[in-house]
Design a protein around this motif. Structure first.
Motif, PDB file in Angstrom:
ATOM      1  N   ALA A  56       0.823  -1.208   0.000  1.00 46.61           N
ATOM      2  CA  ALA A  56       0.000   0.000   0.000  1.00 46.61           C
ATOM      3  C   ALA A  56       0.855   1.256   0.000  1.00 46.61           C
ATOM      4  CB  ALA A  56      -0.930   0.004   1.212  1.00 46.61           C
ATOM      5  N   GLU A  57       2.048   1.173   0.582  1.00 49.37           N
ATOM      6  CA  GLU A  57       2.972   2.308   0.600  1.00 49.37           C
ATOM      7  C   GLU A  57       3.921   2.291  -0.592  1.00 49.37           C
ATOM      8  OE1 GLU A  57       4.957   2.075   4.314  1.00 49.37           O
ATOM      9  OE2 GLU A  57       3.164   2.510   5.480  1.00 49.37           O
ATOM     10  N   ALA A  58       3.682   1.384  -1.553  1.00 49.10           N
ATOM     11  CA  ALA A  58       4.489   1.236  -2.765  1.00 49.10           C
ATOM     12  C   ALA A  58       5.935   0.867  -2.452  1.00 49.10           C
ATOM     13  CB  ALA A  58       4.420   2.498  -3.626  1.00 49.10           C
ATOM     14  N   GLU A  59       6.130   0.088  -1.408  1.00 44.72           N
ATOM     15  CA  GLU A  59       7.454  -0.416  -1.045  1.00 44.72           C
ATOM     16  C   GLU A  59       7.513  -1.890  -1.427  1.00 44.72           C
ATOM     17  OE1 GLU A  59      10.009   1.208   0.119  1.00 44.72           O
ATOM     18  OE2 GLU A  59       9.002   3.131   0.423  1.00 44.72           O
ATOM     19  N   ILE A  60       7.770  -2.157  -2.702  1.00 44.22           N
ATOM     20  CA  ILE A  60       7.756  -3.511  -3.226  1.00 44.22           C
ATOM     21  C   ILE A  60       8.877  -4.344  -2.610  1.00 44.22           C
ATOM     22  CG2 ILE A  60       7.830  -4.909  -5.321  1.00 44.22           C
ATOM     23  CD1 ILE A  60       5.412  -3.023  -5.117  1.00 44.22           C
ATOM     24  N   GLN A  61      10.048  -3.757  -2.450  1.00 45.54           N
ATOM     25  CA  GLN A  61      11.185  -4.493  -1.901  1.00 45.54           C
ATOM     26  C   GLN A  61      10.939  -4.864  -0.431  1.00 45.54           C
ATOM     27  OE1 GLN A  61      14.907  -2.476  -2.331  1.00 45.54           O
ATOM     28  NE2 GLN A  61      16.102  -4.280  -1.770  1.00 45.54           N
ATOM     29  N   ALA A  62      10.334  -3.973   0.329  1.00 50.37           N
ATOM     30  CA  ALA A  62      10.017  -4.275   1.732  1.00 50.37           C
ATOM     31  C   ALA A  62       8.991  -5.405   1.822  1.00 50.37           C
ATOM     32  CB  ALA A  62       9.495  -3.037   2.442  1.00 50.37           C
ATOM     33  N   ALA A  63       8.032  -5.416   0.907  1.00 48.63           N
ATOM     34  CA  ALA A  63       7.039  -6.487   0.895  1.00 48.63           C
ATOM     35  C   ALA A  63       7.696  -7.826   0.575  1.00 48.63           C
ATOM     36  CB  ALA A  63       5.942  -6.189  -0.120  1.00 48.63           C
ATOM     37  N   GLY A  64       8.602  -7.823  -0.387  1.00 46.13           N
ATOM     38  CA  GLY A  64       9.303  -9.058  -0.741  1.00 46.13           C
ATOM     39  C   GLY A  64      10.184  -9.577   0.382  1.00 46.13           C
ATOM     40  N   MET A  65      10.906  -8.680   1.027  1.00 46.13           N
ATOM     41  CA  MET A  65      11.764  -9.102   2.138  1.00 46.13           C
ATOM     42  C   MET A  65      10.928  -9.550   3.333  1.00 46.13           C
ATOM     43  SD  MET A  65      14.783  -9.097   1.108  1.00 46.13           S
ATOM     44  CE  MET A  65      15.645  -9.370   2.645  1.00 46.13           C
ATOM     45  N   GLY A  66       9.803  -8.904   3.564  1.00 43.93           N
ATOM     46  CA  GLY A  66       8.908  -9.339   4.635  1.00 43.93           C
ATOM     47  C   GLY A  66       8.368 -10.730   4.369  1.00 43.93           C
ATOM     48  N   LEU A  67       8.004 -10.980   3.107  1.00 41.16           N
ATOM     49  CA  LEU A  67       7.528 -12.306   2.735  1.00 41.16           C
ATOM     50  C   LEU A  67       8.628 -13.339   2.930  1.00 41.16           C
ATOM     51  CD1 LEU A  67       5.369 -14.156   1.492  1.00 41.16           C
ATOM     52  CD2 LEU A  67       6.304 -13.552  -0.741  1.00 41.16           C
ATOM     53  N   LEU A  68       9.841 -13.007   2.542  1.00 40.53           N
ATOM     54  CA  LEU A  68      10.950 -13.946   2.655  1.00 40.53           C
ATOM     55  C   LEU A  68      11.298 -14.241   4.114  1.00 40.53           C
ATOM     56  CD1 LEU A  68      13.135 -15.499   1.048  1.00 40.53           C
ATOM     57  CD2 LEU A  68      14.578 -13.487   1.304  1.00 40.53           C
ATOM     58  N   ILE A  69      11.474 -13.210   4.902  1.00 44.79           N
ATOM     59  CA  ILE A  69      11.918 -13.395   6.289  1.00 44.79           C
ATOM     60  C   ILE A  69      10.770 -13.863   7.177  1.00 44.79           C
ATOM     61  CG2 ILE A  69      12.825 -12.213   8.318  1.00 44.79           C
ATOM     62  CD1 ILE A  69      14.389 -10.422   6.328  1.00 44.79           C
ATOM     63  N   PHE A  70       9.696 -13.079   7.232  1.00 48.39           N
ATOM     64  CA  PHE A  70       8.595 -13.424   8.127  1.00 48.39           C
ATOM     65  C   PHE A  70       7.843 -14.662   7.654  1.00 48.39           C
ATOM     66  CE2 PHE A  70       8.711  -8.664   8.798  1.00 48.39           C
ATOM     67  CZ  PHE A  70       9.491  -8.762   9.925  1.00 48.39           C
ATOM     68  N   GLY A  71       7.755 -14.846   6.342  1.00 50.23           N
ATOM     69  CA  GLY A  71       7.113 -16.049   5.811  1.00 50.23           C
ATOM     70  C   GLY A  71       7.905 -17.305   6.125  1.00 50.23           C
ATOM     71  N   GLY A  72       9.234 -17.204   6.081  1.00 49.14           N
ATOM     72  CA  GLY A  72      10.068 -18.348   6.444  1.00 49.14           C
ATOM     73  C   GLY A  72       9.913 -18.725   7.911  1.00 49.14           C
ATOM     74  N   ILE A  73       9.893 -17.721   8.763  1.00 47.79           N
ATOM     75  CA  ILE A  73       9.681 -17.980  10.190  1.00 47.79           C
ATOM     76  C   ILE A  73       8.288 -18.564  10.413  1.00 47.79           C
ATOM     77  CG2 ILE A  73       9.484 -16.891  12.458  1.00 47.79           C
ATOM     78  CD1 ILE A  73      11.623 -14.876  11.488  1.00 47.79           C
ATOM     79  N   PHE A  74       7.307 -18.068   9.672  1.00 45.43           N
ATOM     80  CA  PHE A  74       5.935 -18.575   9.778  1.00 45.43           C
ATOM     81  C   PHE A  74       5.874 -20.052   9.404  1.00 45.43           C
ATOM     82  CE2 PHE A  74       1.731 -19.000   7.549  1.00 45.43           C
ATOM     83  CZ  PHE A  74       0.968 -19.087   8.697  1.00 45.43           C
ATOM     84  N   LEU A  75       6.536 -20.440   8.338  1.00 46.75           N
ATOM     85  CA  LEU A  75       6.548 -21.850   7.947  1.00 46.75           C
ATOM     86  C   LEU A  75       7.217 -22.721   9.000  1.00 46.75           C
ATOM     87  CD1 LEU A  75       7.307 -21.666   4.115  1.00 46.75           C
ATOM     88  CD2 LEU A  75       5.162 -22.232   5.248  1.00 46.75           C
TER      89      LEU A  75
END
Length: 103
Positions: A56-75
């Motif tokens: 929503a804030e147009a921070e595509i790289q932050a969204a990708g890194m959040g998916l990578l880091i937080f998504g990995g921890i979530f799994l």
């Protein structure tokens, strides 16, 4: 964003409902597994919120890194929650085997 938070709340509620129906009804949920399920669902909600707010804030790289880091921890949290009984039984079996070998 208000609609997003409403949808995220409904998603969290339905996730807890699914966990209850899947595990508790079968009688497989201990208190420790409930705590791990709570942490996993909340961490998953945080991951989704991070990604959507970054987009929503147009921070595509932050969204990708959040998916990578937080998504990995979530799994990892999900795997730990699902396999908790197997891990405890293996650790208990090893400790019992050591105790019987010593005495």
């Amino acid at each position: 964003m208000i609609i997003f938070w409403l949808i995220l709340g409904a998603l969290v509620a339905s996730a807890f409902w699914f966990v209850y129906l899947k595990f508790q009804v079968a009688g497989k949920m201990s208190k420790t597994k409930w705590v791990l399920a709570l942490i996993s669902v909340l961490w998953g909600a945080f991951t989704i919120a991070w990604i959507v707010s970054s987009l929503a804030e147009a921070e595509i790289q932050a969204a990708g890194m959040g998916l990578l880091i937080f998504g990995g921890i979530f799994l990892c949290l999900i795997l730990l929650t699902v396999k908790w009984n197997d891990l405890i039984s293996k650790l208990t079996f090893k400790n019992n085997a050591k105790d019987s070998a010593i005495s």
